[in-house]
Write a protein that holds these residues in place. Structure first.
Motif, PDB file in Angstrom:
ATOM      1  N   TYR A  14      52.261  90.344 -18.068  1.00  0.00           N
ATOM      2  CA  TYR A  14      51.901  90.426 -16.664  1.00  0.00           C
ATOM      3  C   TYR A  14      52.303  88.990 -16.051  1.00  0.00           C
ATOM      4  O   TYR A  14      50.982  89.156 -15.065  1.00  0.00           O
ATOM      5  CB  TYR A  14      51.056  91.499 -16.131  1.00  0.00           C
ATOM      6  N   ASN A  21      55.751  92.188 -12.918  1.00  0.00           N
ATOM      7  CA  ASN A  21      54.994  93.825 -13.262  1.00  0.00           C
ATOM      8  C   ASN A  21      53.747  93.550 -12.696  1.00  0.00           C
ATOM      9  O   ASN A  21      52.601  94.954 -12.796  1.00  0.00           O
ATOM     10  CB  ASN A  21      55.006  93.451 -14.917  1.00  0.00           C
ATOM     11  N   VAL A  22      53.544  92.806 -11.948  1.00  0.00           N
ATOM     12  CA  VAL A  22      52.140  93.580 -10.750  1.00  0.00           C
ATOM     13  C   VAL A  22      52.687  93.643  -9.618  1.00  0.00           C
ATOM     14  O   VAL A  22      53.032  92.933  -8.726  1.00  0.00           O
ATOM     15  CB  VAL A  22      51.767  92.162 -10.502  1.00  0.00           C
TER      16      VAL A  22
END
Length: 736
Positions: free
Chosen positions: A461, A703-704
């Motif tokens: 992430y 991915n955040v």
């Protein structure tokens, strides 16, 4: 963007009208007359006019029509006037139970049916991110505390940006329900305590009591309106005077002795005031303050104009012409199903706007919504309300009720509540309650895993590092998830270290390294606060403490009448708080003050350095306090309105479609740079490249999830910005 009320679609969201229904079938006495058989059809017509104004103004004009206040005054007249004559009768029972049962039979069945339908439409139309709010408000509606739920939402900055609720209009029913219960307890308690002592003066004494309560409530409404109008709008105490004034009208009716010409003049002026109120008064900003006297006073005047102690006709023939006009069949018919029509029209409008994405209902769309609302209201009145409301022994004559003119109650099952229908309504209510609690528990469980967000792998992430360092991004599910996002907040929020809109206190909390000798003061509104997760890490890493000076929606500014960005409501408490904060900042003399230095334009794309920030920088510079002026992060807008990426993602959007063009959110050059030569102690920080690439500010990076609402960065994403923030702060401070 700060919004004390939800953002406005084509409608004015905080202007949900009251139910406009009488809680019990009105008898002749309840109408303020002494002869059986006299029935005020003109008040049915007034309810019809009021619900028409409410619905039309909501659907097409986005304004408050004043209909809510008409309904509140009529409800106080019907319910309070009846109790004044019944409960204070020396021969009457002192048990409020029969009246409570009638209230439940009158109000709950239709409400449960509409709530159940709205639950199905919510699941079908709304993204999962909205389901929790619906569950909360569904329980609040069933429990008759929806107005307080909305008041809490209005004062909760974290929830202020949520879309308008399809149940928002039920706030006024909650106010009425609370009034009914309170008035019942008050009048029966008063009668129980003083019936023997006061005897013939019992009624007069109680009228004096509620007169005092009316004056007190009106005074409170004026004060609350000036202090925080958005909160006062939903406040039961600020609304009580409207119902109490109606109850006082019920006490006055038997003593009215006006000549016909005066009744005609009063009725005409009152009706004109009611019809013109929505166009002439901006009720969403002015009610429940003094301007609410216009619709409420006009309603009371209209009620009194139709009453005459020496003229109690069995028909409307001797009423003044305005009252006779409102006693016409179509308006009486509309008034008879006003309660159900009120329940249906708002959610149908909100669901349609949500489904289509439109900001306004067109003429055709609005017409269809109103027609469908009317059909559903008729069916609800006929198939749900009436069978469960009117209980009479077989063969008994019909109770004088607000029945639909083309249908006369017949003997048999139609007038009796059937076991099947009653059981169905009860089961619907139980299922709705259980489902709401179940979903809330599901969301709680989902968010419990959010505690691990602080330990997410940097490789899995990368978040902002994917933009700054072009770090590889593996294919993994987004974190925080759409359900976790709402609670992915800085520690200062969770720990109460930011003053709310209504809290004038200056709250100082310490993060980073509490034992350090160097201090960074984090000061301003929530857009300064959302940098805390990264500052906390940097403070621990580089040995400085971070002390908070924060208030929701209140950046450091010399603006004397600040406006809440989003609804432009006055925020005088912010100016007072800034004064106290600046005094303490100068006294504390931190090594640096970390605060926002820009703001989005209201009138065009991009961002700007507000001129009201200059006075703050001058005060700090004059006291030799350096400033870390961070450029504000992009505020996500679509067609001028804020939107939530989590909602967009839940509805099937992707990182780009749920984002925003960089050119629409940020100017090509940081506006703060133009003031560096004037203020040598001003150190500009700009992390725009850690949020947006050259073309777009996406909803998800590395991915955040970038935002937890429409304009605050998620705490998880902010932690991924720590490296870049540290690099720029190190250069600005020279500490590392």
């Amino acid at each position: 963007m700060i919004a004390l009320s939800p953002p406005r679609p084509a409608v004015t969201p905080i202007a949900g009208p009251a139910s406009g229904s009488v809680p019990t079938p009105p008898s002749a006495a309840a109408m303020g007359t002494r002869k059986a058989g006299f029935y005020r059809h003109d008040l049915d017509g007034l309810r019809g006019v009021a619900i028409a104004l409410v619905a039309v103004f909501h659907v097409w004009f986005g304004r408050v029509s004043g209909g809510v206040d008409v309904f509140l005054a009529l409800s106080g007249f019907f319910f309070g006037g009846k109790l004044l004559r019944v409960a204070l009768n020396p021969k009457s029972s002192l048990s409020p139970i029969p009246d409570l049962i009638r209230l439940v039979r009158r109000l709950l069945p239709a409400l449960v049916v509409v709530l159940a339908a709205c639950a199905g439409l919510t699941i079908w139309i709304q993204p999962q991110t909205r389901w929790e709010t619906f569950a909360d408000q569904s329980l609040a509606s069933l429990g008759y505390y929806q107005n307080w739920e909305l008041a809490n939402t209005a004062s909760d900055y974290l929830r202020a940006g949520e879309a308008v609720s399809p149940l928002q209009h039920i706030w006024s029913m909650s106010v009425q329900g609370q009034f009914y219960l309170s008035f019942l307890l008050l009048i029966f308690g008063f009668a129980f305590l003083f019936r023997r002592a006061l005897r013939t003066h019992l009624r007069s004494a109680f009228v004096v009591l509620i007169t005092a309560l009316t004056v007190a409530s009106f005074w409170y409404a004026v004060v609350a309106h000036q202090d925080n109008q958005s909160l006062a709008y939903y406040n039961s105490f600020a609304r009580a005077w409207e119902l109490l004034l109606g109850a006082l009208a019920g006490a006055l009716v038997p003593y009215i002795r006006w000549p016909m010409w005066l009744r005609t003049v009063v009725g005409t002026v009152a009706l004109a005031a009611i019809l013109s109120c929505g166009a002439l008064i901006e009720g969403v900003k002015e009610f429940p303050g003094p301007w609410a006297l216009v619709p409420v006073g006009a309603t009371v005047a209209f009620v009194l104009a139709g009453a005459n102690r020496h003229s109690h006709p069995s028909t409307s023939a001797k009423l003044p012409w305005p009252n006779r006009w409102l006693a016409a069949g179509p308006l009486v018919t509309l008034g008879a199903m006003a309660y159900s029509l009120y329940l249906w029209h708002w959610p149908l409008l909100i669901f349609w706007l949500s489904h289509t994405g439109h900001k306004h209902a067109s003429v055709l769309e609005g017409t269809v919504i109103l027609l469908l609302s009317g059909v559903l209201a008729y069916l609800t009145t006929r198939l749900v309300e009436d069978p469960l409301r009117y209980r009479a022994p077989a063969g008994a004559g019909p109770t004088p009720v607000l029945s639909i003119p083309w249908r006369k109650p017949s003997a048999g099952w139609w007038r009796r509540p059937t076991l099947a229908l009653g059981s169905t309504v009860v089961l619907l209510g139980v299922a709705l309650t259980a489902t709401s609690f179940t979903w809330r528990e599901h969301v709680t469980v989902q968010r419990a895993s959010g505690k691990e967000l602080v330990k997410l792998s940097k490789d899995d992430y990368p978040g902002a590092r994917a933009l700054i360092k072009h770090q590889r991004v593996p294919k993994l599910r987004m974190r925080p998830t759409i359900l976790e996002a709402k609670k992915d907040l800085p520690k200062s929020t969770r720990e109460g270290c930011i003053s709310t809109f209504t809290n004038p206190a200056l709250i100082n909390c310490t993060y980073g390294d509490p034992e350090a000798t160097r201090t960074v003061a984090l000061a301003g509104g929530s857009h300064a606060e959302h940098w805390l997760p990264a500052l906390d890490i940097l403070g621990q890493r580089h040995h400085f403490k971070v002390v908070t000076y924060l208030k929701m929606g209140c950046p450091l500014s010399t603006e004397k009448v600040p406006l809440i960005m989003g609804n432009n409501a006055p925020y005088p408490q912010c100016y007072e708080w800034v004064g106290k904060t600046m005094t303490k900042l100068i006294a504390d003399h931190p090594d640096f003050v970390f605060t926002t230095a820009t703001r989005p334009w209201n009138i065009k794309p991009g961002d700007v350095m507000p001129g009201t920030y200059i006075g703050i920088w001058k005060q700090l510079s004059d006291n030799h306090i350096p400033i870390l002026g961070v450029r504000d992060t992009p505020w996500l807008l679509r067609d001028g309105d804020p939107f939530q990426p989590a909602d967009c993602l839940a509805s099937g959007g992707d990182a780009e479609s749920c984002g925003m063009k960089r050119s629409e959110a940020l100017a090509d050059r940081n506006p703060t740079l133009d003031f560096v030569t004037r203020f040598p102690l001003l150190k500009p920080l700009d992390l725009s490249d850690a949020v947006c690439d050259k073309e777009i500010c996406r909803a998800v990076e590395g991915n955040v999830l970038v935002y937890h609402d429409s304009h605050h960065l998620s705490a998880t994403y902010m932690r991924t910005m720590t490296g870049e923030l540290g690099r720029q702060m190190g250069a600005a401070t020279g500490w590392w």
